[in-house]
Scaffold this motif. Structure first.
Motif, PDB file in Angstrom:
ATOM      1  N   ALA A  48      -7.432  -0.810   0.341  1.00 34.10           N
ATOM      2  CA  ALA A  48      -6.217  -1.579   0.625  1.00 34.10           C
ATOM      3  C   ALA A  48      -5.777  -1.377   2.075  1.00 34.10           C
ATOM      4  O   ALA A  48      -5.356  -2.322   2.744  1.00 34.10           O
ATOM      5  CB  ALA A  48      -5.102  -1.182  -0.336  1.00 34.10           C
ATOM      6  N   VAL A  93       0.850  -1.194   0.000  1.00 33.00           N
ATOM      7  CA  VAL A  93       0.000   0.000   0.000  1.00 33.00           C
ATOM      8  C   VAL A  93       0.881   1.238   0.000  1.00 33.00           C
ATOM      9  O   VAL A  93       1.733   1.402   0.876  1.00 33.00           O
ATOM     10  CB  VAL A  93      -0.934   0.023   1.240  1.00 33.00           C
ATOM     11  N   GLU A 148      -4.364   6.702  -1.558  1.00 30.36           N
ATOM     12  CA  GLU A 148      -5.294   6.745  -2.684  1.00 30.36           C
ATOM     13  C   GLU A 148      -6.250   5.570  -2.618  1.00 30.36           C
ATOM     14  O   GLU A 148      -7.405   5.680  -2.998  1.00 30.36           O
ATOM     15  CB  GLU A 148      -4.533   6.721  -4.011  1.00 30.36           C
ATOM     16  N   ASP A 149      -5.772   4.444  -2.133  1.00 29.46           N
ATOM     17  CA  ASP A 149      -6.570   3.222  -2.077  1.00 29.46           C
ATOM     18  C   ASP A 149      -6.907   2.891  -0.625  1.00 29.46           C
ATOM     19  O   ASP A 149      -6.198   2.126   0.031  1.00 29.46           O
ATOM     20  CB  ASP A 149      -5.798   2.074  -2.732  1.00 29.46           C
TER      21      ASP A 149
END
Length: 138
Positions: free
Chosen positions: A60, A34, A56-57
């Protein structure tokens, strides 16, 4: 070069304020592949610390947390500002919000090397959309 202002998501974990806790969290995040846009950790009292994970994720991050048994906050929002390091770089952004009577809850900034700087800043949720317009956040 104009500053780039991004809307970002983050969540936080509360951990024991003991040596190595932040490193342990970051190790697990790294092992899962990540990429964090920003990380901030600070004491909150009562032997605890808060670790803010900006990514951003976020899904995750949540997968890692679930696997490790961490309790994460709900997803929250902030702004990530990146640009050319120059005298007054942070002031310019903060002044835009001050001029519109938007209180900045917190901000962290640093010189990023090679003539660049970055700042993350937080405003109250009720002010987020207006702040995004003022900062021209994407």
């Amino acid at each position: 070069m104009a500053d780039r202002v991004r809307k970002v998501n983050y969540c936080y974990a509360k951990v024991s304020a003991r040596a190595g806790q932040g490193a342990a969290v970051l190790d697990e995040v790294q092992q899962a592949g990540v990429n964090l846009l920003a990380f901030s950790g600070f004491p909150i009292g009562g032997g605890k610390a808060q670790l803010d994970l900006v990514a951003e994720d976020m899904a995750a991050v949540r997968r890692v947390a679930r696997k490790q048994g961490w309790r994460l906050s709900k997803t929250k929002r902030a702004f990530l500002i990146q640009g050319e390091d120059r005298v007054g770089a942070c002031h310019r952004q903060l002044q835009k919000l001050a001029d519109q009577k938007i209180n900045v809850t917190a901000a962290d900034a640093l010189a990023a090397g090679k003539g660049r700087y970055a700042m993350i800043l937080w405003v109250k949720p009720k002010d987020y959309a207006r702040a995004a317009r003022i900062l021209k956040a994407k």
